[in-house]
Each structure stands twice: as structure tokens, then as C-alpha cells.
Write a protein that holds these residues in place. Sequence first.
Motif, mmCIF file in Angstrom:
data_model
loop_
_atom_site.group_PDB
_atom_site.id
_atom_site.type_symbol
_atom_site.label_atom_id
_atom_site.label_comp_id
_atom_site.label_asym_id
_atom_site.label_seq_id
_atom_site.Cartn_x
_atom_site.Cartn_y
_atom_site.Cartn_z
ATOM 1 N N LEU A 309 40.897 30.208 42.803
ATOM 2 C CA LEU A 309 41.907 29.382 41.435
ATOM 3 C C LEU A 309 40.764 29.288 40.088
ATOM 4 C CD1 LEU A 309 43.788 26.359 43.249
ATOM 5 C CD2 LEU A 309 44.561 28.563 42.075
ATOM 6 N N GLU A 310 39.670 29.109 40.309
ATOM 7 C CA GLU A 310 38.608 28.920 39.454
ATOM 8 C C GLU A 310 38.542 29.950 38.295
ATOM 9 O OE1 GLU A 310 37.464 26.161 37.843
ATOM 10 O OE2 GLU A 310 38.712 25.297 39.251
ATOM 11 N N TYR A 311 38.401 31.156 39.429
ATOM 12 C CA TYR A 311 38.436 32.649 38.775
ATOM 13 C C TYR A 311 39.821 32.850 37.992
ATOM 14 C CZ TYR A 311 33.939 33.279 40.641
ATOM 15 O OH TYR A 311 32.430 33.289 40.784
ATOM 16 N N VAL A 312 40.967 32.412 38.537
ATOM 17 C CA VAL A 312 42.314 32.888 37.927
ATOM 18 C C VAL A 312 42.221 32.193 36.650
ATOM 19 C CG1 VAL A 312 44.742 32.431 38.240
ATOM 20 C CG2 VAL A 312 43.506 33.413 40.275
ATOM 21 N N LYS A 313 41.630 30.956 36.564
ATOM 22 C CA LYS A 313 41.760 30.141 35.272
ATOM 23 C C LYS A 313 41.201 30.970 34.141
ATOM 24 C CE LYS A 313 42.570 25.726 37.866
ATOM 25 N NZ LYS A 313 41.822 24.460 37.992
ATOM 26 N N SER A 314 40.168 31.778 34.567
ATOM 27 C CA SER A 314 39.343 32.504 33.417
ATOM 28 C C SER A 314 40.130 33.891 33.202
ATOM 29 C CB SER A 314 37.961 32.912 34.030
ATOM 30 O OG SER A 314 38.017 33.906 35.052
ATOM 31 N N ASP A 315 41.031 34.014 33.619
ATOM 32 C CA ASP A 315 41.963 35.299 33.331
ATOM 33 C C ASP A 315 42.352 35.413 31.797
ATOM 34 O OD1 ASP A 315 44.438 37.031 33.175
ATOM 35 O OD2 ASP A 315 43.581 37.679 34.738
ATOM 36 N N LYS A 316 41.985 36.435 31.177
ATOM 37 C CA LYS A 316 42.325 36.758 29.780
ATOM 38 C C LYS A 316 43.878 36.402 29.388
ATOM 39 C CE LYS A 316 40.461 40.796 29.710
ATOM 40 N NZ LYS A 316 39.884 40.785 30.970
ATOM 41 N N LYS A 317 44.644 36.609 30.248
ATOM 42 C CA LYS A 317 46.160 36.281 30.041
ATOM 43 C C LYS A 317 46.490 34.994 29.705
ATOM 44 C CE LYS A 317 47.495 38.765 33.527
ATOM 45 N NZ LYS A 317 46.446 38.953 34.177
ATOM 46 N N ASN A 318 45.893 33.846 30.203
ATOM 47 C CA ASN A 318 46.102 32.680 30.268
ATOM 48 C C ASN A 318 46.205 32.209 28.768
ATOM 49 O OD1 ASN A 318 46.096 32.768 33.022
ATOM 50 N ND2 ASN A 318 43.885 32.066 33.257
ATOM 51 N N SER A 319 47.066 31.010 28.695
ATOM 52 C CA SER A 319 47.208 30.662 27.380
ATOM 53 C C SER A 319 47.622 29.173 27.102
ATOM 54 C CB SER A 319 48.186 31.159 26.477
ATOM 55 O OG SER A 319 48.351 30.884 25.075
ATOM 56 N N GLN A 320 46.782 28.238 26.420
ATOM 57 C CA GLN A 320 47.210 26.985 26.345
ATOM 58 C C GLN A 320 47.444 26.199 27.641
ATOM 59 O OE1 GLN A 320 50.915 27.159 23.944
ATOM 60 N NE2 GLN A 320 49.663 27.087 22.052
ATOM 61 N N GLY A 321 46.557 26.499 28.554
ATOM 62 C CA GLY A 321 46.280 25.871 29.732
ATOM 63 C C GLY A 321 47.299 26.417 30.846
ATOM 64 N N LEU A 322 48.080 27.398 30.527
ATOM 65 C CA LEU A 322 49.015 27.851 31.430
ATOM 66 C C LEU A 322 48.314 29.147 31.985
ATOM 67 C CD1 LEU A 322 52.362 27.543 29.523
ATOM 68 C CD2 LEU A 322 51.483 26.258 31.083
ATOM 69 N N LEU A 323 48.846 29.469 33.288
ATOM 70 C CA LEU A 323 48.149 30.761 33.952
ATOM 71 C C LEU A 323 49.623 31.711 34.028
ATOM 72 C CD1 LEU A 323 46.967 28.623 37.458
ATOM 73 C CD2 LEU A 323 45.549 29.143 35.085
ATOM 74 N N ASN A 324 49.146 32.516 33.135
ATOM 75 C CA ASN A 324 50.018 33.621 33.051
ATOM 76 C C ASN A 324 49.905 34.856 33.851
ATOM 77 O OD1 ASN A 324 51.493 32.316 31.162
ATOM 78 N ND2 ASN A 324 50.166 32.858 29.177
ATOM 79 N N PHE A 325 51.130 35.239 34.392
ATOM 80 C CA PHE A 325 50.870 36.168 35.530
ATOM 81 C C PHE A 325 52.052 37.502 34.931
ATOM 82 C CE2 PHE A 325 48.303 33.753 37.893
ATOM 83 C CZ PHE A 325 47.994 34.201 39.042
ATOM 84 N N THR A 326 51.971 38.493 35.484
ATOM 85 C CA THR A 326 52.681 39.359 35.655
ATOM 86 C C THR A 326 53.311 39.604 36.865
ATOM 87 O OG1 THR A 326 51.793 40.914 33.712
ATOM 88 C CG2 THR A 326 53.488 42.010 35.289
ATOM 89 N N LEU A 327 54.788 39.403 36.930
ATOM 90 C CA LEU A 327 55.647 39.552 38.180
ATOM 91 C C LEU A 327 56.581 40.467 38.117
ATOM 92 C CD1 LEU A 327 55.624 35.396 38.626
ATOM 93 C CD2 LEU A 327 54.163 36.997 39.631
ATOM 94 N N ILE A 328 57.272 40.718 39.358
ATOM 95 C CA ILE A 328 58.295 41.631 39.418
ATOM 96 C C ILE A 328 59.547 41.066 39.875
ATOM 97 C CG2 ILE A 328 56.786 43.480 39.583
ATOM 98 C CD1 ILE A 328 57.529 43.449 42.751
ATOM 99 N N LYS A 329 60.782 41.121 39.188
ATOM 100 C CA LYS A 329 61.968 40.641 39.426
ATOM 101 C C LYS A 329 62.608 41.491 40.578
ATOM 102 C CE LYS A 329 63.317 38.549 34.920
ATOM 103 N NZ LYS A 329 64.156 38.483 33.886
ATOM 104 N N ASP A 330 62.292 42.758 40.690
ATOM 105 C CA ASP A 330 62.589 43.617 41.584
ATOM 106 C C ASP A 330 61.694 44.931 41.541
ATOM 107 O OD1 ASP A 330 64.327 44.898 43.583
ATOM 108 O OD2 ASP A 330 66.038 44.877 42.258
ATOM 109 N N ILE A 331 62.048 45.895 42.592
ATOM 110 C CA ILE A 331 60.823 46.980 42.402
ATOM 111 C C ILE A 331 61.473 47.755 41.032
ATOM 112 C CG2 ILE A 331 60.598 49.047 43.606
ATOM 113 C CD1 ILE A 331 59.866 46.657 45.110
ATOM 114 N N GLY A 332 60.344 47.927 40.475
ATOM 115 C CA GLY A 332 60.482 48.847 39.417
ATOM 116 C C GLY A 332 60.835 47.882 37.810
ATOM 117 N N VAL A 333 60.793 46.558 38.190
ATOM 118 C CA VAL A 333 61.167 45.911 37.045
ATOM 119 C C VAL A 333 60.116 44.631 36.783
ATOM 120 C CG1 VAL A 333 63.057 44.299 36.039
ATOM 121 C CG2 VAL A 333 63.675 46.301 37.355
#
Length: 355
Positions: A309-333
Motif C-alpha cells: 500500500l505504501e508503494y501504491v501511494k507513491s504512484d505518479k498517477k495519484n492526485s490530491q490524496g486519491l489513489l488513481n488506477f486504470t481499470l477495465i469496464k469490460d474486456i477491451g474497454v
Amino acid sequence: MFSEFIFHDTPVFVGLDSISRLNHFIRDLKPSKIFILVDLNTKTHCLPILFKHNPGLINSHVIDVGLGESIKSVSNFKLVCKTLMSQHIDRNSLILNLGGGVICDFGGFVSSVLKRGIHFINVPTSLMSQVDASIGGKVGLNLGEYKNQIGLFSNPKSVIIYPPFLSSLPQEHILSAHSEIYKYALIYDAFLWKKISVIGLLDISTLNTIIHKCVEIKTSIIELDYHDFNDRRKLNFGHSIGHAIESVFLNKNKPISHGFALSIGIICETYISYLKYGFSKNILNRVAEVILNIFPSILLHSTEDNLILEYVKSDKKNSQGLLNFTLIKDIGVAEVNCSVFEKDILSSLDFYRKK
């Protein structure tokens, strides 16, 4: 024959004749000196092939920059820069990065900051670098065990992808790159996922077509968002947790490959996607099954979850204290900049451990 793709004015050549394109670029650039960055493996297996197709490079300065993820350290950066300076590199020189993703990242960074910028060309030799790491203009160093925390966007003059280099790779390296190939399918192309998910471990003959497809996907995404604020973040699927796991193993001085860490990250982030978007559990289980059919299960102690979790918090995509991920809504989306809760990350790690 070769195919040509363009990202941000950088030509990417893919195919059996791609390696001969170096002659054209060198002739046009007229460099004062040429430096070739290699590691022990590419010096042994790939450099002779490069010289065979480009005999004019034989008198180049060859610099062995080390081996493995430790190449991308600040201390090694200083050492290599001093070596280049001792050989009187100047701003009209050219650096060829002959190697996998680590050398392309590292060599690109060295080229971009030394003398305030020296032309460089990437000649990726691993499957991971041919489908992903050599393309896109991201260059950088690690900061201790924190991945890619020092870097910038800097484009090579060209990327030369010569698939026959792959024949020198151990099977583990081919396997490692499958995670990036799966990533492309999951974020962008349901048909590609359907195709590769039933094949299992890809062989060299299949990989030629796959490399073309991955380069096509990546260059098309980068053209939409070069500086990585929106669409380009689709390419980070699996990487928030994958990089964190990679950092944990670096911290223990027991490094695992980027591809193996990413295989875990993809499973975990598919699980989080399932929680957030509620697609069929069959899809979730199928993604995990396909990956675990070829990747070994890696032991993750629950005692290390807080460190992940601590390393996830250092991810460059994070902003304003939020953990920002890329996720998928479906295969290919894919969906970028998705806020994720810590409890869901922990649940995803438990999901992986139970598979």
C-alpha cells in the motif's frame, strides 16, 4: 520487409529489414561519435548481429552499463555519464540503446540530460521492450526501490524493432513479456484477448504478428495523450499494484522481473475492476486463469500488504490524496483515473493469494 509506425514524430520500424534503417538515420544525423550502450547479454548475443547488418558501427564506442534493474540507479547513472565524458562525448554524438526495457529507459535518460540532450535511437532486443518499453518517449531512473520516480519525456530519433533478436532470449524473458501483451488486449482489443487467451505461451512465429499489433495499439494511444494525463494512462493497467510488488521485492533484495510483478498486478486490478464495474465473475476468473496458466504463482505474505500500500501511494498517477488506477469496464474497454479504496487493494491481494 518492415512496417513503419509514428508516435510524436518518431518513426518506429518493425520487421526483418528494420535493422538496416539505422544506416539511413546515421547518414542523415552525421554524428561526431557513436556510443552503443549494452549489457552483458546484448553485448554477447545482439551486438554481433548489429555489426553484421551495419558494418559502419564496428568502430563505435561500446559501453557495458551493467545488468538488471540496478542499471537504473542514480549511482550507475553518474558512473556511465563519467565514462561517456571520459570518451569525449559531445552534443553532436549519437547513443544507441541496444537492450531491453531497462537499457532503453536508462540510456534514454542519460541521452536526454547529458550535455542538455544528445540524439539517441532505441534498438530493443527483448520482447518486453519491443512491445512496450522502447516506445513512447518515457525515460528514467529508479529512486532506490521506488520505480521510475526520476524521469522525463524524451523521444528517440527512431526505434528499430528487429524480431530475430528474440531468438537469443531465455524462455523466462519471453514469458515475462506476456503480461504486457495481455495488458494491451485487456485495455484495448477484445478480439486480441480472445485470440491470445486460448494459445497459452506464444512462440516466435506468432510473436511477429503480436509485436506489430502491440506497437500499433501503443502508438495510437500515445498520439492522443503524449504527456500521460488521460488516454495514455490506459497503458498503466496492472501497473499500480505491479510496480508496488516489484518495489517490495527490490526492497528485500530479491528482485522479480517487471513482467512477473505485472502478472499479479493485472489479476489484482481486474478484481478491483470487477468490484467497481460489476462485470461477469466469469470474466474475472478467466483473466486470472489465463495468466496463472503460464505464470508461476508468486508468494505474497499478508504481512507485506501494508508495505505494498505504501508503494501504491507513491504512484505518479495519484492526485490530491486519491489513489488513481486504470481499470477495465469490460474486456477491451479501459477507464482511467479511477479512485480506488485501500480496502479494495487489500481484498485484491487476498483474491490473488487464493487463486
